[in-house]
Design a protein around this motif. Structure first.
Motif, PDB file in Angstrom:
ATOM      1  N   ASN A   1       0.846  -1.181   0.000  1.00  0.00           N
ATOM      2  CA  ASN A   1       0.000   0.000   0.000  1.00  0.00           C
ATOM      3  C   ASN A   1       0.896   1.250   0.000  1.00  0.00           C
ATOM      4  O   ASN A   1       1.805   1.354   0.823  1.00  0.00           O
ATOM      5  CB  ASN A   1      -0.887  -0.028   1.240  1.00  0.00           C
ATOM      6  N   PRO A   2       0.665   2.199  -0.884  1.00  0.00           N
ATOM      7  CA  PRO A   2       1.516   3.399  -0.942  1.00  0.00           C
ATOM      8  C   PRO A   2       1.525   4.191   0.369  1.00  0.00           C
ATOM      9  O   PRO A   2       2.549   4.761   0.735  1.00  0.00           O
ATOM     10  CB  PRO A   2       0.909   4.229  -2.064  1.00  0.00           C
ATOM     11  N   LEU A   3       0.415   4.220   1.079  1.00  0.00           N
ATOM     12  CA  LEU A   3       0.385   4.940   2.352  1.00  0.00           C
ATOM     13  C   LEU A   3       1.273   4.266   3.395  1.00  0.00           C
ATOM     14  O   LEU A   3       1.939   4.943   4.185  1.00  0.00           O
ATOM     15  CB  LEU A   3      -1.045   5.046   2.870  1.00  0.00           C
ATOM     16  N   LEU A   4       1.298   2.945   3.392  1.00  0.00           N
ATOM     17  CA  LEU A   4       2.164   2.220   4.308  1.00  0.00           C
ATOM     18  C   LEU A   4       3.634   2.490   3.982  1.00  0.00           C
ATOM     19  O   LEU A   4       4.459   2.702   4.879  1.00  0.00           O
ATOM     20  CB  LEU A   4       1.886   0.723   4.243  1.00  0.00           C
ATOM     21  N   PHE A   5       3.955   2.512   2.708  1.00  0.00           N
ATOM     22  CA  PHE A   5       5.318   2.805   2.278  1.00  0.00           C
ATOM     23  C   PHE A   5       5.734   4.210   2.711  1.00  0.00           C
ATOM     24  O   PHE A   5       6.836   4.406   3.230  1.00  0.00           O
ATOM     25  CB  PHE A   5       5.427   2.652   0.757  1.00  0.00           C
ATOM     26  N   ILE A   6       4.865   5.181   2.541  1.00  0.00           N
ATOM     27  CA  ILE A   6       5.162   6.560   2.947  1.00  0.00           C
ATOM     28  C   ILE A   6       5.336   6.645   4.460  1.00  0.00           C
ATOM     29  O   ILE A   6       6.235   7.332   4.954  1.00  0.00           O
ATOM     30  CB  ILE A   6       4.062   7.519   2.438  1.00  0.00           C
ATOM     31  N   LEU A   7       4.498   5.941   5.206  1.00  0.00           N
ATOM     32  CA  LEU A   7       4.605   5.930   6.662  1.00  0.00           C
ATOM     33  C   LEU A   7       5.948   5.349   7.110  1.00  0.00           C
ATOM     34  O   LEU A   7       6.608   5.890   8.000  1.00  0.00           O
ATOM     35  CB  LEU A   7       3.466   5.132   7.279  1.00  0.00           C
ATOM     36  N   ILE A   8       6.372   4.280   6.495  1.00  0.00           N
ATOM     37  CA  ILE A   8       7.660   3.663   6.836  1.00  0.00           C
ATOM     38  C   ILE A   8       8.816   4.621   6.533  1.00  0.00           C
ATOM     39  O   ILE A   8       9.739   4.773   7.335  1.00  0.00           O
ATOM     40  CB  ILE A   8       7.833   2.325   6.099  1.00  0.00           C
ATOM     41  N   VAL A   9       8.761   5.281   5.399  1.00  0.00           N
ATOM     42  CA  VAL A   9       9.812   6.237   5.032  1.00  0.00           C
ATOM     43  C   VAL A   9       9.858   7.390   6.030  1.00  0.00           C
ATOM     44  O   VAL A   9      10.938   7.802   6.474  1.00  0.00           O
ATOM     45  CB  VAL A   9       9.603   6.750   3.587  1.00  0.00           C
ATOM     46  N   VAL A  10       8.708   7.907   6.425  1.00  0.00           N
ATOM     47  CA  VAL A  10       8.658   9.009   7.393  1.00  0.00           C
ATOM     48  C   VAL A  10       9.225   8.561   8.745  1.00  0.00           C
ATOM     49  O   VAL A  10       9.990   9.302   9.380  1.00  0.00           O
ATOM     50  CB  VAL A  10       7.217   9.542   7.541  1.00  0.00           C
ATOM     51  N   ILE A  11       8.870   7.369   9.184  1.00  0.00           N
ATOM     52  CA  ILE A  11       9.391   6.847  10.458  1.00  0.00           C
ATOM     53  C   ILE A  11      10.909   6.704  10.401  1.00  0.00           C
ATOM     54  O   ILE A  11      11.620   7.095  11.339  1.00  0.00           O
ATOM     55  CB  ILE A  11       8.724   5.504  10.810  1.00  0.00           C
ATOM     56  N   LEU A  12      11.436   6.169   9.309  1.00  0.00           N
ATOM     57  CA  LEU A  12      12.887   5.990   9.186  1.00  0.00           C
ATOM     58  C   LEU A  12      13.625   7.327   9.156  1.00  0.00           C
ATOM     59  O   LEU A  12      14.672   7.483   9.789  1.00  0.00           O
ATOM     60  CB  LEU A  12      13.211   5.169   7.939  1.00  0.00           C
ATOM     61  N   ILE A  13      13.081   8.300   8.451  1.00  0.00           N
ATOM     62  CA  ILE A  13      13.728   9.619   8.387  1.00  0.00           C
ATOM     63  C   ILE A  13      13.682  10.313   9.740  1.00  0.00           C
ATOM     64  O   ILE A  13      14.672  10.908  10.177  1.00  0.00           O
ATOM     65  CB  ILE A  13      13.093  10.477   7.277  1.00  0.00           C
ATOM     66  N   ALA A  14      12.549  10.235  10.423  1.00  0.00           N
ATOM     67  CA  ALA A  14      12.436  10.856  11.743  1.00  0.00           C
ATOM     68  C   ALA A  14      13.393  10.201  12.739  1.00  0.00           C
ATOM     69  O   ALA A  14      14.072  10.885  13.516  1.00  0.00           O
ATOM     70  CB  ALA A  14      10.997  10.759  12.239  1.00  0.00           C
ATOM     71  N   GLN A  15      13.454   8.887  12.727  1.00  0.00           N
ATOM     72  CA  GLN A  15      14.354   8.168  13.625  1.00  0.00           C
ATOM     73  C   GLN A  15      15.807   8.514  13.334  1.00  0.00           C
ATOM     74  O   GLN A  15      16.590   8.783  14.241  1.00  0.00           O
ATOM     75  CB  GLN A  15      14.147   6.657  13.477  1.00  0.00           C
ATOM     76  N   SER A  16      16.165   8.532  12.066  1.00  0.00           N
ATOM     77  CA  SER A  16      17.532   8.834  11.678  1.00  0.00           C
ATOM     78  C   SER A  16      17.920  10.254  12.074  1.00  0.00           C
ATOM     79  O   SER A  16      19.027  10.498  12.565  1.00  0.00           O
ATOM     80  CB  SER A  16      17.691   8.642  10.172  1.00  0.00           C
ATOM     81  N   THR A  17      17.016  11.193  11.881  1.00  0.00           N
ATOM     82  CA  THR A  17      17.285  12.585  12.249  1.00  0.00           C
ATOM     83  C   THR A  17      17.477  12.721  13.752  1.00  0.00           C
ATOM     84  O   THR A  17      18.396  13.400  14.209  1.00  0.00           O
ATOM     85  CB  THR A  17      16.137  13.489  11.770  1.00  0.00           C
ATOM     86  N   PHE A  18      16.623  12.070  14.524  1.00  0.00           N
ATOM     87  CA  PHE A  18      16.770  12.114  15.980  1.00  0.00           C
ATOM     88  C   PHE A  18      18.099  11.523  16.412  1.00  0.00           C
ATOM     89  O   PHE A  18      18.814  12.106  17.239  1.00  0.00           O
ATOM     90  CB  PHE A  18      15.624  11.382  16.676  1.00  0.00           C
ATOM     91  N   LEU A  19      18.429  10.357  15.888  1.00  0.00           N
ATOM     92  CA  LEU A  19      19.680   9.703  16.277  1.00  0.00           C
ATOM     93  C   LEU A  19      20.886  10.566  15.915  1.00  0.00           C
ATOM     94  O   LEU A  19      21.820  10.703  16.709  1.00  0.00           O
ATOM     95  CB  LEU A  19      19.790   8.331  15.618  1.00  0.00           C
ATOM     96  N   PHE A  20      20.879  11.141  14.718  1.00  0.00           N
ATOM     97  CA  PHE A  20      22.002  11.975  14.284  1.00  0.00           C
ATOM     98  C   PHE A  20      22.169  13.197  15.181  1.00  0.00           C
ATOM     99  O   PHE A  20      23.263  13.485  15.660  1.00  0.00           O
ATOM    100  CB  PHE A  20      21.805  12.400  12.833  1.00  0.00           C
ATOM    101  N   THR A  21      21.084  13.921  15.425  1.00  0.00           N
ATOM    102  CA  THR A  21      21.189  15.155  16.210  1.00  0.00           C
ATOM    103  C   THR A  21      21.517  14.876  17.675  1.00  0.00           C
ATOM    104  O   THR A  21      22.308  15.595  18.278  1.00  0.00           O
ATOM    105  CB  THR A  21      19.905  15.989  16.106  1.00  0.00           C
ATOM    106  N   ASP A  22      20.929  13.839  18.249  1.00  0.00           N
ATOM    107  CA  ASP A  22      21.212  13.530  19.643  1.00  0.00           C
ATOM    108  C   ASP A  22      22.632  13.006  19.812  1.00  0.00           C
ATOM    109  O   ASP A  22      23.309  13.348  20.780  1.00  0.00           O
ATOM    110  CB  ASP A  22      20.205  12.519  20.185  1.00  0.00           C
ATOM    111  N   ALA A  23      23.097  12.200  18.876  1.00  0.00           N
ATOM    112  CA  ALA A  23      24.471  11.700  18.949  1.00  0.00           C
ATOM    113  C   ALA A  23      25.470  12.844  18.785  1.00  0.00           C
ATOM    114  O   ALA A  23      26.508  12.861  19.451  1.00  0.00           O
ATOM    115  CB  ALA A  23      24.707  10.639  17.890  1.00  0.00           C
TER     116      ALA A  23
END
Length: 73
Positions: free
Chosen positions: A5-27
């Motif tokens: 489902n395209p919405l599921l794919f978009i949700l996964i991409v948003v979660i990965l980008i948000a997680q990556s951004t948090f990890l990068f900035t906090d580290a």
């Protein structure tokens, strides 16, 4: 074949980008390997986040305190 489902794919991409951004900035703020955590956070979820929180909040303080106690003796 099953289609994603395209919405599921978009949700996964948003979660990965948000997680990556948090990890990068906090580290970066805490002086850890920011690129390692940011890239690892981009390829899978939730293990990088769990390992980072365990490492940066729990284990790092424990190891640092243990090292200081060893040098004080």
């Amino acid at each position: 074949m099953n289609e994603i489902n395209p919405l599921l794919f978009i949700l996964i991409v948003v979660i990965l980008i948000a997680q990556s951004t948090f990890l990068f900035t906090d580290a970066r703020k805490r002086g850890h390997a920011k690129w390692f955590w940011g890239l690892w956070g981009m390829i899978q979820t939730p293990m990088p986040l769990l390992f980072y929180l365990l490492w940066s909040r729990v284990l790092k303080n424990y190891l640092q305190k243990r090292r200081e106690d060893k040098w004080m003796k």
